[in-house]
Motif scaffolding. Structure first.
Motif, short mmCIF file in Angstrom:
data_model
loop_
_atom_site.label_atom_id
_atom_site.label_comp_id
_atom_site.label_asym_id
_atom_site.label_seq_id
_atom_site.Cartn_x
_atom_site.Cartn_y
_atom_site.Cartn_z
N MET A 1 -17.64 32.94 -9.20
CA MET A 1 -17.93 33.31 -10.59
C MET A 1 -17.25 32.40 -11.61
O MET A 1 -17.69 32.33 -12.76
CB MET A 1 -17.51 34.76 -10.85
CG MET A 1 -18.34 35.77 -10.14
SD MET A 1 -20.05 35.71 -10.69
CE MET A 1 -20.89 36.03 -9.19
N ASP A 2 -16.20 31.69 -11.20
CA ASP A 2 -15.49 30.83 -12.16
C ASP A 2 -15.97 29.38 -12.14
O ASP A 2 -15.41 28.52 -12.82
CB ASP A 2 -13.99 30.90 -11.93
CG ASP A 2 -13.55 30.34 -10.58
OD1 ASP A 2 -14.41 30.19 -9.68
OD2 ASP A 2 -12.35 30.06 -10.44
N LYS B 1 -19.21 29.31 -17.28
CA LYS B 1 -18.87 29.81 -15.95
C LYS B 1 -20.01 30.72 -15.48
O LYS B 1 -20.63 31.43 -16.27
CB LYS B 1 -17.57 30.61 -15.99
CG LYS B 1 -16.39 29.85 -16.56
CD LYS B 1 -15.77 28.98 -15.53
CE LYS B 1 -14.51 28.33 -16.11
NZ LYS B 1 -14.18 27.10 -15.49
N GLY C 1 -20.11 33.52 -14.02
CA GLY C 1 -19.92 34.92 -14.39
C GLY C 1 -20.35 35.25 -15.81
O GLY C 1 -20.72 36.39 -16.11
N LEU D 1 -24.19 36.24 -15.90
CA LEU D 1 -24.65 37.46 -15.22
C LEU D 1 -24.56 38.67 -16.14
O LEU D 1 -23.53 38.87 -16.79
CB LEU D 1 -23.84 37.69 -13.95
CG LEU D 1 -23.91 36.53 -12.95
CD1 LEU D 1 -23.01 36.82 -11.75
CD2 LEU D 1 -25.33 36.29 -12.49
#
Length: 76
Positions: free
Chosen positions: A47-48, A68, A70, A73
């Motif tokens: 996620m990063d 990123k 994440g 999403l």
């Protein structure tokens, strides 16, 4: 139009942006035929990690790109 996908600083693929999106046409982005979707599930990203899309072979980064994973999403 071809686009390059980068994960962090690594080029991972080049793909075509040819899906019709009426919102792009209304916003003045050509004829609206530059939408795209890319399946990146097989890349097993964290996620990063940063996802960046550029016009192929150029330094131009698409608006909304360079975040990123994440951040893209949506919460469920």
């Amino acid at each position: 139009m071809e686009l390059d996908l980068f994960i962090d600083t690594s080029h991972v693929m080049t793909f075509k942006a040819g899906d019709h999106r009426p919102d792009l046409m209304r916003a003045g982005y050509g004829n609206g035929n530059h939408g795209f979707a890319v399946d990146i599930a097989h890349l097993n990203l964290a996620m990063d990690q940063t996802v960046t899309v550029r016009i192929a072979g150029r330094d131009f980064i698409l608006d909304g790109s360079g975040k990123k994973l994440g951040e893209y999403l949506k919460p469920s």
